[in-house]
Design an enzyme around this catalytic site. Structure first.
Site, short mmCIF file in Angstrom:
data_model
loop_
_atom_site.label_atom_id
_atom_site.label_comp_id
_atom_site.label_asym_id
_atom_site.label_seq_id
_atom_site.Cartn_x
_atom_site.Cartn_y
_atom_site.Cartn_z
N THR A 32 0.83 -1.21 0.00
CA THR A 32 0.00 0.00 0.00
C THR A 32 0.86 1.26 0.00
O THR A 32 0.48 2.29 -0.55
CB THR A 32 -0.92 -0.02 1.24
OG1 THR A 32 -1.79 -1.13 1.11
CG2 THR A 32 -1.74 1.25 1.37
N TYR A 45 -7.93 0.93 -4.11
CA TYR A 45 -6.64 1.31 -4.68
C TYR A 45 -5.93 0.04 -5.09
O TYR A 45 -6.36 -1.06 -4.75
CB TYR A 45 -5.80 2.09 -3.64
CG TYR A 45 -5.40 1.23 -2.46
CD1 TYR A 45 -6.25 1.05 -1.37
CD2 TYR A 45 -4.17 0.56 -2.45
CE1 TYR A 45 -5.90 0.23 -0.31
CE2 TYR A 45 -3.82 -0.26 -1.39
CZ TYR A 45 -4.69 -0.41 -0.32
OH TYR A 45 -4.35 -1.23 0.72
N THR A 111 1.77 -4.42 4.22
CA THR A 111 1.63 -4.75 5.64
C THR A 111 1.03 -6.14 5.88
O THR A 111 1.19 -6.69 6.96
CB THR A 111 0.74 -3.70 6.35
OG1 THR A 111 -0.54 -3.68 5.72
CG2 THR A 111 1.36 -2.32 6.29
N ASP A 112 0.36 -6.71 4.85
CA ASP A 112 -0.33 -7.99 5.08
C ASP A 112 0.62 -9.10 5.54
O ASP A 112 0.29 -9.88 6.44
CB ASP A 112 -1.03 -8.45 3.79
CG ASP A 112 -2.24 -7.59 3.43
OD1 ASP A 112 -2.57 -6.67 4.20
OD2 ASP A 112 -2.85 -7.85 2.37
N LYS A 184 0.32 -7.89 12.53
CA LYS A 184 -0.72 -6.97 12.08
C LYS A 184 -2.01 -7.30 12.82
O LYS A 184 -2.45 -8.46 12.81
CB LYS A 184 -0.91 -7.12 10.56
CG LYS A 184 -1.88 -6.11 9.97
CD LYS A 184 -1.91 -6.15 8.44
CE LYS A 184 -2.82 -5.04 7.92
NZ LYS A 184 -2.88 -4.98 6.46
N GLU A 305 -3.62 -29.80 27.11
CA GLU A 305 -4.78 -30.70 27.03
C GLU A 305 -4.58 -31.77 25.96
O GLU A 305 -5.41 -32.66 25.82
CB GLU A 305 -6.04 -29.89 26.72
CG GLU A 305 -6.49 -29.00 27.87
CD GLU A 305 -7.78 -28.27 27.54
OE1 GLU A 305 -8.85 -28.90 27.53
OE2 GLU A 305 -7.70 -27.04 27.28
N1 ASP Z 1 -2.54 -5.60 0.75
C1 ASP Z 1 -1.53 -4.61 1.06
C2 ASP Z 1 -0.19 -5.31 1.08
O1 ASP Z 1 0.09 -6.02 2.00
C3 ASP Z 1 -1.84 -3.95 2.35
C4 ASP Z 1 -0.81 -2.95 2.85
O2 ASP Z 1 0.27 -2.82 2.35
O3 ASP Z 1 -1.14 -2.23 3.83
O4 ASP Z 1 0.55 -5.18 0.16
#
Ligand code: ASP
Length: 348
Positions: A32, A45, A111-112, A184, A305
């Site tokens: 992103t 986007y 971020t994923d 995340k 368990e």
């Molecule tokens: N889907 C995006 C990615 O991981 C989300 C992000 O970058 O925040 O490339």
């Protein structure tokens, strides 16, 4: 050269060295942070459309504090991250840092899957120098895009002497997190990255870096793994548990050749009873099964368990399932010995 000339020359060189800016490579992979939409308020986007040169050009302030060089490793949404890009990235980071070409690297990333890449690099790169990962939750065309300030902060973290020796760190939203701990936690919020078991290790406020903690588990130069010795990663699947579960996914994973399975069990890593039996059959066929939890924090303990001794299962300590998968893949490049693999989970 006369003595006095030598002294003056030596002083001149010392001053130049002292004031030389560190060289920081920005390695861009997409996400992103490099995404764009059609308008400032557009919630749709596409990730990975802006190139590294444009990312750097958006933050001219970084040129005052470092000699910046940019390289495009990939330009993808990190949901597309794969072993090929991981190897390319890890080898390049290793080469830049060990050859002395770079004093530190900043990696822009979606971020994923940032936490998986961060932990992978943390385990395979052999350098003490700063390795900083950064992303954004808002695309570059969004109102109040968080990417530029995050990049400014990341470069400041990368030139900070205290970052050395901390392994890979992730910086976003004014916080610094250790690769092993960070995850995340929010699908859309800028405060998404947390370290549920340990907390953040530092903060970075408009470039002002402060550390409060250091990671203690083995990483980089002390890790058992080395990217120059790894050519491929074995298949390791994650199987998510739920009430009224069935063992179909476990059966398929074993049948289709998984060398390892991370079971994201309920609570303290409890799979559904019929799934336990199928996973136990998998162990008999040589599959390494590590019990983990779908909870998101806390330790998955051996013989809680579930009778791990009877079934031959291992436990993940407090790694989340996606990071346990990274460690198990790396462990399986070295050994199938379950005791040794369990030890990796307690030390890395
Ligand atoms: N889907 C995006 C990615 O991981 C989300 C992000 O970058 O925040 O490339």
């Amino acid at each position: 050269m006369r003595f006095i000339t030598k002294v003056v020359f030596f002083m001149f060189v010392s001053v130049v060295v002292a004031f030389a800016k560190p060289t920081i490579y920005i390695l861009a992979t997409g996400g992103t942070i490099a995404g764009s939409g059609s308008g400032a308020l557009d919630t749709s986007y596409t990730s990975g459309t802006v190139t590294v040169d444009k990312l750097i050009a958006a933050v001219p302030e970084i040129n005052k504090i470092a000699t910046i060089k940019g390289e495009q490793i990939s330009n993808i949404g990190s949901q597309e991250m794969n072993n090929e890009v991981w190897f390319k990235l890890a080898n390049r980071v290793n080469e830049l840092l060990t050859s002395g070409k770079a004093d530190g690297v900043v990696i822009t990333h979606g971020t994923d899957t940032m936490e998986e890449t961060a932990y992978f690099l943390n385990l395979v790169v052999k350098s003490d120098k700063p390795i900083v990962m950064v992303g954004a939750m808002r695309s570059s065309s969004s109102l109040s895009a968080d990417g530029p300030l995050n990049i400014f902060n990341a470069v400041n973290v990368a030139i900070n002497k205290e970052t050395a020796g901390k392994g890979v760190v992730v910086t976003m939203n004014d916080e610094i997190h250790a690769a092993r701990e960070v995850t995340k936690t929010n699908t859309t919020g800028v405060e998404t990255f947390k370290s549920p078991n340990a907390g953040k290790i530092g903060t970075v406020f408009y470039g002002n870096v402060k550390y409060y903690m250091s990671p203690v588990r083995k990483h980089t130069v002390n890790s058992a793994f080395d990217i120059t010795k790894i050519k491929e990663l074995p298949r390791v699947d994650i199987i998510y548990s739920h009430s009224n579960d069935n063992p179909d996914f476990a059966n398929i994973a074993i049948k289709n050749g998984a060398k390892g399975i991370i079971s994201a069990g309920m609570g303290n890593g409890n799979p559904f009873p019929t799934v336990i039996e199928v996973l136990g059959e998998g162990v008999k066929k040589g599959v390494v099964v590590v019990r983990d939890s779908r909870v998101g924090s806390g330790e998955t303990t051996l013989n809680g368990e579930v009778d791990d001794t009877k079934y031959g299962f291992l436990a993940s300590d407090n790694l989340n399932a996606q990071k346990a998968r990274v460690l198990l893949m790396l462990a399986l490049t070295q050994t199938n010995d379950k005791a040794k693999i369990q030890e990796f989970f307690y030390t890395h």
